[in-house]
Write a protein that holds these residues in place. Sequence first.
Motif, PDB file in Angstrom:
ATOM      1  N   ILE A  30       0.835  -1.209   0.000  1.00 22.53           N
ATOM      2  CA  ILE A  30       0.000   0.000   0.000  1.00 22.53           C
ATOM      3  C   ILE A  30       0.867   1.255   0.000  1.00 22.53           C
ATOM      4  CG2 ILE A  30      -1.617   1.373   1.381  1.00 22.53           C
ATOM      5  CD1 ILE A  30      -2.939  -1.233   2.238  1.00 22.53           C
ATOM      6  N   ILE A  31       1.895   1.268   0.855  1.00 17.86           N
ATOM      7  CA  ILE A  31       2.801   2.425   0.924  1.00 17.86           C
ATOM      8  C   ILE A  31       3.471   2.652  -0.425  1.00 17.86           C
ATOM      9  CG2 ILE A  31       4.993   3.240   1.868  1.00 17.86           C
ATOM     10  CD1 ILE A  31       2.847   3.696   3.827  1.00 17.86           C
ATOM     11  N   GLY A  32       3.944   1.569  -1.043  1.00 20.45           N
ATOM     12  CA  GLY A  32       4.612   1.680  -2.333  1.00 20.45           C
ATOM     13  C   GLY A  32       3.695   2.210  -3.423  1.00 20.45           C
ATOM     14  N   ILE A  33       2.470   1.706  -3.457  1.00 21.43           N
ATOM     15  CA  ILE A  33       1.498   2.160  -4.456  1.00 21.43           C
ATOM     16  C   ILE A  33       1.105   3.615  -4.205  1.00 21.43           C
ATOM     17  CG2 ILE A  33      -0.860   1.837  -5.327  1.00 21.43           C
ATOM     18  CD1 ILE A  33      -0.476  -1.185  -4.708  1.00 21.43           C
ATOM     19  N   PHE A  34       0.852   3.952  -2.947  1.00 14.69           N
ATOM     20  CA  PHE A  34       0.471   5.323  -2.586  1.00 14.69           C
ATOM     21  C   PHE A  34       1.556   6.327  -2.986  1.00 14.69           C
ATOM     22  CE2 PHE A  34       0.873   8.706   0.700  1.00 14.69           C
ATOM     23  CZ  PHE A  34      -0.241   9.453   0.337  1.00 14.69           C
ATOM     24  N   HIS A  35       2.806   6.028  -2.644  1.00 12.54           N
ATOM     25  CA  HIS A  35       3.889   6.943  -2.976  1.00 12.54           C
ATOM     26  C   HIS A  35       4.155   6.992  -4.486  1.00 12.54           C
ATOM     27  CE1 HIS A  35       5.573   6.762   1.373  1.00 12.54           C
ATOM     28  NE2 HIS A  35       4.862   7.847   1.190  1.00 12.54           N
ATOM     29  N   SER A  36       3.921   5.884  -5.176  1.00 17.84           N
ATOM     30  CA  SER A  36       4.089   5.879  -6.635  1.00 17.84           C
ATOM     31  C   SER A  36       3.102   6.835  -7.290  1.00 17.84           C
ATOM     32  CB  SER A  36       3.891   4.463  -7.195  1.00 17.84           C
ATOM     33  OG  SER A  36       4.907   3.589  -6.751  1.00 17.84           O
ATOM     34  N   VAL A  37       1.852   6.762  -6.856  1.00 17.41           N
ATOM     35  CA  VAL A  37       0.817   7.646  -7.406  1.00 17.41           C
ATOM     36  C   VAL A  37       1.092   9.098  -7.016  1.00 17.41           C
ATOM     37  CG1 VAL A  37      -1.647   8.227  -7.361  1.00 17.41           C
ATOM     38  CG2 VAL A  37      -0.925   5.830  -7.453  1.00 17.41           C
ATOM     39  N   ALA A  38       1.447   9.326  -5.737  1.00 18.82           N
ATOM     40  CA  ALA A  38       1.669  10.682  -5.239  1.00 18.82           C
ATOM     41  C   ALA A  38       2.841  11.371  -5.945  1.00 18.82           C
ATOM     42  CB  ALA A  38       1.923  10.651  -3.732  1.00 18.82           C
ATOM     43  N   THR A  39       3.846  10.596  -6.328  1.00 18.79           N
ATOM     44  CA  THR A  39       5.027  11.171  -6.996  1.00 18.79           C
ATOM     45  C   THR A  39       4.937  11.065  -8.515  1.00 18.79           C
ATOM     46  OG1 THR A  39       6.245   9.073  -6.893  1.00 18.79           O
ATOM     47  CG2 THR A  39       6.523  10.603  -5.036  1.00 18.79           C
ATOM     48  N   ARG A  40       3.778  10.626  -9.003  1.00 18.44           N
ATOM     49  CA  ARG A  40       3.570  10.432 -10.443  1.00 18.44           C
ATOM     50  C   ARG A  40       4.613   9.468 -11.015  1.00 18.44           C
ATOM     51  NH1 ARG A  40       4.473  15.010 -13.244  1.00 18.44           N
ATOM     52  NH2 ARG A  40       5.573  15.964 -11.496  1.00 18.44           N
ATOM     53  N   PHE A  41       4.824   8.389 -10.252  1.00 17.68           N
ATOM     54  CA  PHE A  41       5.701   7.286 -10.659  1.00 17.68           C
ATOM     55  C   PHE A  41       7.103   7.784 -11.015  1.00 17.68           C
ATOM     56  CE2 PHE A  41       1.375   5.891 -11.303  1.00 17.68           C
ATOM     57  CZ  PHE A  41       1.383   4.620 -10.733  1.00 17.68           C
ATOM     58  N   LEU A  42       7.701   8.473 -10.051  1.00 19.35           N
ATOM     59  CA  LEU A  42       9.051   9.011 -10.264  1.00 19.35           C
ATOM     60  C   LEU A  42      10.073   7.924 -10.549  1.00 19.35           C
ATOM     61  CD1 LEU A  42      11.322   8.684  -7.778  1.00 19.35           C
ATOM     62  CD2 LEU A  42       9.727  10.138  -6.610  1.00 19.35           C
ATOM     63  N   GLN A  43       9.802   6.689 -10.081  1.00 17.92           N
ATOM     64  CA  GLN A  43      10.770   5.614 -10.283  1.00 17.92           C
ATOM     65  C   GLN A  43      10.962   5.299 -11.761  1.00 17.92           C
ATOM     66  OE1 GLN A  43       7.593   5.324  -9.085  1.00 17.92           O
ATOM     67  NE2 GLN A  43       7.165   3.184  -8.571  1.00 17.92           N
ATOM     68  N   PHE A  44      10.025   5.729 -12.602  1.00 19.20           N
ATOM     69  CA  PHE A  44      10.165   5.566 -14.044  1.00 19.20           C
ATOM     70  C   PHE A  44      10.532   6.893 -14.717  1.00 19.20           C
ATOM     71  CE2 PHE A  44       6.694   2.558 -12.750  1.00 19.20           C
ATOM     72  CZ  PHE A  44       7.491   1.429 -12.731  1.00 19.20           C
ATOM     73  N   ARG A  45       9.918   7.975 -14.261  1.00 20.18           N
ATOM     74  CA  ARG A  45      10.135   9.287 -14.882  1.00 20.18           C
ATOM     75  C   ARG A  45      11.565   9.787 -14.722  1.00 20.18           C
ATOM     76  NH1 ARG A  45       8.137  13.552 -13.007  1.00 20.18           N
ATOM     77  NH2 ARG A  45       7.495  12.871 -10.913  1.00 20.18           N
ATOM     78  N   HIS A  46      12.163   9.487 -13.574  1.00 20.24           N
ATOM     79  CA  HIS A  46      13.484  10.047 -13.272  1.00 20.24           C
ATOM     80  C   HIS A  46      14.610   9.018 -13.329  1.00 20.24           C
ATOM     81  CE1 HIS A  46      12.092  14.021 -12.394  1.00 20.24           C
ATOM     82  NE2 HIS A  46      11.302  13.640 -11.419  1.00 20.24           N
ATOM     83  N   LEU A  47      14.414   7.960 -14.106  1.00 24.48           N
ATOM     84  CA  LEU A  47      15.435   6.918 -14.183  1.00 24.48           C
ATOM     85  C   LEU A  47      16.759   7.472 -14.717  1.00 24.48           C
ATOM     86  CD1 LEU A  47      16.160   3.966 -13.809  1.00 24.48           C
ATOM     87  CD2 LEU A  47      15.267   3.502 -16.101  1.00 24.48           C
ATOM     88  N   LYS A  48      16.686   8.345 -15.714  1.00 27.68           N
ATOM     89  CA  LYS A  48      17.904   8.942 -16.273  1.00 27.68           C
ATOM     90  C   LYS A  48      18.658   9.736 -15.208  1.00 27.68           C
ATOM     91  CE  LYS A  48      19.544  12.066 -19.906  1.00 27.68           C
ATOM     92  NZ  LYS A  48      19.135  12.954 -21.031  1.00 27.68           N
ATOM     93  N   ASP A  49      17.924  10.538 -14.432  1.00 30.07           N
ATOM     94  CA  ASP A  49      18.547  11.321 -13.359  1.00 30.07           C
ATOM     95  C   ASP A  49      19.201  10.411 -12.321  1.00 30.07           C
ATOM     96  OD1 ASP A  49      17.711  13.585 -14.600  1.00 30.07           O
ATOM     97  OD2 ASP A  49      16.565  14.388 -12.915  1.00 30.07           O
ATOM     98  N   MET A  50      18.553   9.285 -12.025  1.00 29.86           N
ATOM     99  CA  MET A  50      19.101   8.351 -11.042  1.00 29.86           C
ATOM    100  C   MET A  50      20.515   7.927 -11.430  1.00 29.86           C
ATOM    101  SD  MET A  50      15.938   5.763 -10.266  1.00 29.86           S
ATOM    102  CE  MET A  50      14.287   6.358  -9.875  1.00 29.86           C
ATOM    103  N   VAL A  51      20.677   7.561 -12.704  1.00 26.70           N
ATOM    104  CA  VAL A  51      21.970   7.076 -13.182  1.00 26.70           C
ATOM    105  C   VAL A  51      23.001   8.200 -13.186  1.00 26.70           C
ATOM    106  CG1 VAL A  51      23.197   6.023 -15.108  1.00 26.70           C
ATOM    107  CG2 VAL A  51      20.855   5.310 -14.594  1.00 26.70           C
ATOM    108  N   ILE A  52      22.616   9.366 -13.708  1.00 32.17           N
ATOM    109  CA  ILE A  52      23.546  10.493 -13.803  1.00 32.17           C
ATOM    110  C   ILE A  52      23.999  10.953 -12.423  1.00 32.17           C
ATOM    111  CG2 ILE A  52      23.778  12.918 -14.482  1.00 32.17           C
ATOM    112  CD1 ILE A  52      21.896  12.303 -16.832  1.00 32.17           C
ATOM    113  N   LEU A  53      23.053  11.116 -11.500  1.00 40.20           N
ATOM    114  CA  LEU A  53      23.380  11.621 -10.166  1.00 40.20           C
ATOM    115  C   LEU A  53      24.250  10.655  -9.371  1.00 40.20           C
ATOM    116  CD1 LEU A  53      19.901  13.128  -9.199  1.00 40.20           C
ATOM    117  CD2 LEU A  53      22.014  14.408  -9.604  1.00 40.20           C
TER     118      LEU A  53
END
Length: 495
Positions: free
Chosen positions: A24-47
């Motif tokens: 539930i926590i994972g789904i809630f935070h995914s929706v609240a952050t607009r699925f940042l784990q996919f949107r910001h994948l490029k930033d994750m690698v660069i940073l």
Amino acid sequence: MIQHVVDSLNSYIWSSALVIFFLIIGIFHSVATRFLQFRHLKDMVILTFNGKDSEAGLSPFKALSMSLGSRVGTGTIAGVATAIAFGGPGAVFWIWMMGMLGAVTSFIEITLSQVYKSKIRGEYRGGAPFYIDKGLKMKKVAVVFAVVTIIVMAVLWPTLQANTIAAAVHQAFGISTVITGGLLVFILAIIIFGGVKRLGKVAETVVPTMAVGYVLLCLVIVGFNLEHLPGVLMLILKSAFGADSVFGGVVGSAITWGVQRGAFSHAAGIGSETFEAGAAEVSHPAKQGLVQAFSVYLATLVICSATAFTILITGMYNVSPDGGGFITSHAVAGKDPSAYPSLAVDSVISGFGAAFLAIALFFFGFTTLMSYYYKAETCLAFINQNREKSYKLILYPLKLTLLVMVFYGSVQSGEIVWALGDLGMGSMAWLNLMAILFMTKTALKVLRDYEEQKKEGRDPVFDPEKLGIKNAHFWEKEYQVIENDEEGSKVKEVL
């Protein structure tokens, strides 16, 4: 009697309610952050590969390496094998799902760890106790969390890691557990008495090397059985949803074991992985949040997948090749699930399996022991922030306690230790999940600020006063925001 009481408590703490709460926590935070784990994948690698050490802090990569040294442990090898043994191949799919959900949960807790970090005795410190204290203003709860963490990390879990290492080395090479225990204590003592910077330096070198080496060997095993890969993928997907007739009745077990082992492998949401991130030198909390989210992917989608494919593609658990496809049968008779990875290696490189597993577990387990010490020391620093004498008085006994427990675990282990360890970690998970749930609003403010500055073409820097975030004392006292008129961007300079 004690064993019965602890087991009874664990049946409540580690019930299906905690499994559901993780999801539930994972789904809630995914929706609240607009699925940042996919949107910001490029930033994750660069940073991950940006930034440098400072006198007080670690580079983002060193902080990630220390944390990944804890995430990539026996859970990604024996833990995955156990999940497959008791939950079927479908458990692998749910480990992947927990990895994707855990990435955003990790972002939330790590971002909060950075927001509320402190500079104590010239070093950056942060973690769950800090944001529970400053963010929720619940000092007593924060202290309880810190004490539980010290007990788990300095007493309980080192015993388990050392026992796993010593047993694997003894089985592979016939070396006495006493000798292995003594060697572990000797090397670990040199590192932990060298301070945080030495921990970071060792982790920066060892963790990437061992992870890459492990994955490459697994790829070799898969390569020798490549024609069966499509069948394995289909088996995992069918088993995850009960489409495979053999595993249709164990879908619940697949989900439960997949979620549990996924959570154990990356530890996102438990709070145990928040401490290393607090030592990172970054200009904005969201930066390290994204870096640590990437480490969850590395632990689950890369390391856990490597283990799972190695086991399944070689037929070490209820799969056997049949005309290009796979027929489900039964687990390897009479074999402990933890032996599946070594049997898989032996099926391709005869006689190398036990040695391979022992070497992998030695390095994975050793870096985990290093991270345990750092977490315990950070919690001790939190409790004694303004008590220098008390901190120094307890610091050396803490180091000695961990070393003693490492040696003890190498030569002897008992069920009660496992049960107590689960109890401590379960308690941490409930407290931390509740804390980050109530502080979601703060983390979202930080994320939006990061995204807005990126959209404007600036290198994001953090100003808590601008966002209305209180008690972020580190950022208020250590940094001064000044305007750069020529570039129209803000930079931060250490005062």
